[in-house]
Structure formats: structure tokens, C-alpha cells
Write a protein that holds these residues in place. Structure first.
Motif, PDB file in Angstrom:
ATOM      1  N   ALA A  44       0.833  -1.019  -0.074  1.00  0.00           N
ATOM      2  CA  ALA A  44      -0.004  -0.001   0.043  1.00  0.00           C
ATOM      3  C   ALA A  44       0.974   1.351   0.163  1.00  0.00           C
ATOM      4  N   LEU A  45       1.856   1.323   1.029  1.00  0.00           N
ATOM      5  CA  LEU A  45       2.760   2.482   0.735  1.00  0.00           C
ATOM      6  C   LEU A  45       3.513   2.492  -0.463  1.00  0.00           C
ATOM      7  N   ASN A  46       3.789   1.547  -0.936  1.00  0.00           N
ATOM      8  CA  ASN A  46       4.623   1.619  -2.426  1.00  0.00           C
ATOM      9  C   ASN A  46       3.667   2.233  -3.411  1.00  0.00           C
ATOM     10  N   ALA A  47       2.536   1.741  -3.386  1.00  0.00           N
ATOM     11  CA  ALA A  47       1.794   2.334  -4.350  1.00  0.00           C
ATOM     12  C   ALA A  47       1.659   3.896  -4.236  1.00  0.00           C
ATOM     13  N   LYS A  48       1.546   4.335  -2.978  1.00  0.00           N
ATOM     14  CA  LYS A  48       1.340   5.708  -2.615  1.00  0.00           C
ATOM     15  C   LYS A  48       2.684   6.421  -2.688  1.00  0.00           C
ATOM     16  N   ASN A  49       3.730   5.564  -3.014  1.00  0.00           N
ATOM     17  CA  ASN A  49       5.141   6.417  -2.923  1.00  0.00           C
ATOM     18  C   ASN A  49       5.460   6.926  -1.421  1.00  0.00           C
ATOM     19  N   ILE A  50       5.180   6.295  -0.531  1.00  0.00           N
ATOM     20  CA  ILE A  50       5.318   6.739   0.973  1.00  0.00           C
ATOM     21  C   ILE A  50       6.456   5.952   1.386  1.00  0.00           C
ATOM     22  N   SER A  51       7.377   6.805   2.046  1.00  0.00           N
ATOM     23  CA  SER A  51       8.738   5.790   2.659  1.00  0.00           C
ATOM     24  C   SER A  51       8.361   5.929   4.307  1.00  0.00           C
ATOM     25  N   LEU A  52       8.892   4.663   4.807  1.00  0.00           N
ATOM     26  CA  LEU A  52       8.529   4.648   6.319  1.00  0.00           C
ATOM     27  C   LEU A  52       9.721   3.761   6.973  1.00  0.00           C
ATOM     28  N   ARG A  53      10.443   4.163   7.929  1.00  0.00           N
ATOM     29  CA  ARG A  53      11.608   3.793   8.579  1.00  0.00           C
ATOM     30  C   ARG A  53      11.458   2.486   8.955  1.00  0.00           C
ATOM     31  N   LYS A  54      10.279   2.466   9.831  1.00  0.00           N
ATOM     32  CA  LYS A  54       9.794   0.997  10.379  1.00  0.00           C
ATOM     33  C   LYS A  54       9.585  -0.092   9.487  1.00  0.00           C
ATOM     34  N   LEU A  55       9.049   0.659   8.275  1.00  0.00           N
ATOM     35  CA  LEU A  55       9.159  -0.572   7.125  1.00  0.00           C
ATOM     36  C   LEU A  55      10.313  -1.101   6.533  1.00  0.00           C
ATOM     37  N   ASP A  56      11.241  -0.123   6.464  1.00  0.00           N
ATOM     38  CA  ASP A  56      12.540  -0.274   5.890  1.00  0.00           C
ATOM     39  C   ASP A  56      13.145  -1.433   6.891  1.00  0.00           C
ATOM     40  N   TYR A  57      13.037  -1.171   8.080  1.00  0.00           N
ATOM     41  CA  TYR A  57      13.646  -2.387   9.049  1.00  0.00           C
ATOM     42  C   TYR A  57      12.929  -3.717   9.006  1.00  0.00           C
ATOM     43  N   LEU A  58      11.523  -3.500   8.656  1.00  0.00           N
ATOM     44  CA  LEU A  58      10.738  -4.794   8.712  1.00  0.00           C
ATOM     45  C   LEU A  58      11.016  -5.826   7.400  1.00  0.00           C
TER      46      LEU A  58
ATOM     47  N   GLY B  46       2.370   2.840  10.294  1.00  0.00           N
ATOM     48  CA  GLY B  46       3.226   2.882  11.416  1.00  0.00           C
ATOM     49  C   GLY B  46       2.363   2.179  12.619  1.00  0.00           C
ATOM     50  N   GLN B  47       1.316   2.595  12.995  1.00  0.00           N
ATOM     51  CA  GLN B  47       0.606   1.914  13.911  1.00  0.00           C
ATOM     52  C   GLN B  47       0.287   0.502  13.533  1.00  0.00           C
ATOM     53  N   ILE B  48      -0.241   0.312  12.300  1.00  0.00           N
ATOM     54  CA  ILE B  48      -0.533  -1.201  12.145  1.00  0.00           C
ATOM     55  C   ILE B  48       0.609  -2.009  12.117  1.00  0.00           C
ATOM     56  N   LEU B  49       1.936  -1.505  11.854  1.00  0.00           N
ATOM     57  CA  LEU B  49       3.012  -2.408  11.943  1.00  0.00           C
ATOM     58  C   LEU B  49       3.522  -2.402  13.311  1.00  0.00           C
ATOM     59  N   THR B  50       3.063  -1.540  14.212  1.00  0.00           N
ATOM     60  CA  THR B  50       3.364  -1.688  15.710  1.00  0.00           C
ATOM     61  C   THR B  50       2.756  -2.936  16.188  1.00  0.00           C
ATOM     62  N   LEU B  51       1.342  -3.160  15.539  1.00  0.00           N
ATOM     63  CA  LEU B  51       0.392  -4.191  16.028  1.00  0.00           C
ATOM     64  C   LEU B  51       0.457  -5.339  15.167  1.00  0.00           C
ATOM     65  N   LYS B  52       1.555  -5.493  14.472  1.00  0.00           N
ATOM     66  CA  LYS B  52       1.663  -6.435  13.321  1.00  0.00           C
ATOM     67  C   LYS B  52       1.377  -7.951  13.929  1.00  0.00           C
ATOM     68  N   GLU B  53       1.769  -8.158  15.134  1.00  0.00           N
ATOM     69  CA  GLU B  53       1.417  -9.386  15.383  1.00  0.00           C
ATOM     70  C   GLU B  53       0.091  -9.833  15.957  1.00  0.00           C
ATOM     71  N   LEU B  54      -0.927  -8.489  16.084  1.00  0.00           N
ATOM     72  CA  LEU B  54      -2.102  -8.801  16.516  1.00  0.00           C
ATOM     73  C   LEU B  54      -3.328  -8.690  15.550  1.00  0.00           C
ATOM     74  N   VAL B  55      -2.867  -8.186  14.328  1.00  0.00           N
ATOM     75  CA  VAL B  55      -4.056  -7.809  13.321  1.00  0.00           C
ATOM     76  C   VAL B  55      -3.624  -8.491  12.196  1.00  0.00           C
ATOM     77  N   GLU B  56      -4.873  -8.372  11.335  1.00  0.00           N
ATOM     78  CA  GLU B  56      -4.839  -8.709   9.806  1.00  0.00           C
ATOM     79  C   GLU B  56      -5.050  -7.634   9.120  1.00  0.00           C
ATOM     80  N   VAL B  57      -4.393  -7.267   7.804  1.00  0.00           N
ATOM     81  CA  VAL B  57      -4.709  -6.303   7.027  1.00  0.00           C
ATOM     82  C   VAL B  57      -5.096  -6.502   5.664  1.00  0.00           C
ATOM     83  N   GLN B  58      -6.099  -5.937   5.272  1.00  0.00           N
ATOM     84  CA  GLN B  58      -6.296  -5.882   3.633  1.00  0.00           C
ATOM     85  C   GLN B  58      -6.566  -4.484   3.312  1.00  0.00           C
ATOM     86  N   ILE B  59      -6.388  -4.379   1.850  1.00  0.00           N
ATOM     87  CA  ILE B  59      -6.516  -3.058   1.247  1.00  0.00           C
ATOM     88  C   ILE B  59      -7.563  -3.205   0.601  1.00  0.00           C
ATOM     89  N   VAL B  60      -8.483  -1.963   0.802  1.00  0.00           N
ATOM     90  CA  VAL B  60      -9.692  -2.064   0.308  1.00  0.00           C
ATOM     91  C   VAL B  60      -9.948  -0.450  -0.386  1.00  0.00           C
TER      92      VAL B  60
END
Lengths: 107, 88
Positions: A44-58, B46-60
Motif C-alpha cells: 500500500a505504501l509503495n503504491a502511494k510512494n510513501i517511505s517509512l523507516r519502520k517498514l525499511d527495518y521490517l 506505522g501504527q498497524i506495523l506496531t501491532l503486526k502480531e495482533l492484526v490482519e490487514v487488507q487493502i480496500v
């Protein structure tokens, strides 16, 4: 009445030192579920061209995917007191709700 | 293009650190099975990634109201009404 093993006062470990096959299967399932969340959010972030440090780590080598992890890292985590510096991943508190995918370099 | 995160809470926050519990609350997740929608942006991601072990995510494309979610979950009744009985 025959006393239970715990009542006998022996040195009884109630948490086995390794995970059972079914625990390991559920562990893999949870790892994949986390991978899916990261992949979905990343797409989703790639589609919107948004960068996120937390995502880079993960998405870096510090947080490998389930398919990229050796079995040793999936079911065993670093422990400075454990045998070979490892202990079972199920020995950590709330192990089903946390991610602990890599060990310190050299271990 | 409109993109929304459809977040389903799969695991409870009982016994987890305060920071995680408050992040879950910030996303409107109060108990298991709760579904919330959030626009795709850095903060929500960022908030969803903080809770990545607890949630399921879809794009709609668009968010649903809570009663619409309930209708989706409902079991089909097994019949369809072709016309009302008093339509003569």
C-alpha cells in the motif's frame, strides 16, 4: 492416593526445552501472518510512494521472512545463559505476540 | 485512487505493554474481531506495523459501515422472496 510428580518435590521442568511439532507448526503460521501484514502494508505504501523507516527495518535482513529463516531461528532464540546461547522460543513471555527473528551476530 | 486499510484485530491485547494497548485503542481496536478502516498514510501504517502480531490487514477501495460488516458476516437465509404473498 498417588502423589503427582510435582507433589513429589522433584526437579520437574514444566515447560519442555523444545517446542513440539504442533507448536512449531503454529509458530510458522504466526510468522507467516506477520509477514502478510508487512507485505500488505508495504504494498500500500509503495503504491502511494510513501517511505517509512519502520517498514525499511521490517523488510531488511534484520527481519527475515518466515521462508528465509533457518529452523534454528524460528524455534530457538538467543539466550546468554542457554546451552549454545539458545533457548526455546516458547520460553519467552508472550512468545505468540512478539517478534524475535534474529540473534546477535556471531551467535 | 482511494486506498484504505481494513484492520481486523485477531489477538487480544491483554497482558501486553501499555504502549501497544494504547496503539490498539488509537486504531479503534478494543477486542478480538473488531474491524476498523483507516486511510493509507504514514501514521496509520506505522501504527498497524506496531501491532503486526495482533492484526490482519487488507487493502480496500472504500470503508464499510459497521452494520454493513455485520450483514457480510450473516449466514445466507437459504431462500429468496420472489414476490410478497399479498401482491395480488
Amino acid at each position: 492416593m498417588f502423589p503427582t510428580p510435582q507433589r513429589l518435590g522433584g526437579y520437574l521442568w514444566k515447560i519442555p526445552y523444545k517446542m513440539s511439532q504442533l507448536q512449531k507448526a503454529r509458530q510458522r503460521k504466526r510468522l507467516r501472518a506477520v509477514d502478510n501484514v508487512i507485505a500488505t502494508v508495504g504494498a500500500a505504501l509503495n503504491a502511494k510512494n510513501i517511505s517509512l523507516r519502520k517498514l525499511d527495518y521490517l523488510t531488511s535482513a534484520a527481519f527475515p521472512k518466515e521462508s528465509e529463516m533457518p529452523a534454528k531461528d524460528k524455534y530457538w532464540i538467543f539466550s546468554k545463559y542457554g546451552r549454545n546461547y539458545r533457548k526455546g522460543a516458547h520460553r519467552q513471555p508472550k512468545f505468540t505476540k512478539i517478534s524475535n527473528r534474529t540473534v546477535p551476530p556471531g551467535f | 485512487m482511494n486506498m484504505w486499510f481494513r484492520v481486523t484485530q485477531k489477538r487480544s491485547v491483554i497482558g501486553l505493554p501499555k504502549r501497544l494497548r494504547e496503539t490498539a485503542l488509537a486504531l479503534g481496536l478494543k477486542k478480538r474481531g473488531r474491524i476498523t478502516y483507516h486511510p493509507v498514510n504514514r501514521e496509520n501504517a506505522g501504527q498497524i506495523l506496531t501491532l503486526k502480531e495482533l492484526v490482519e490487514v487488507q487493502i480496500v477501495d472504500k470503508p464499510l459501515e459497521r452494520h454493513q460488516e455485520t450483514l457480510l458476516k450473516r449466514r445466507p437465509s437459504g431462500y429468496t422472496v420472489e414476490k410478497p404473498a399479498n401482491s395480488q
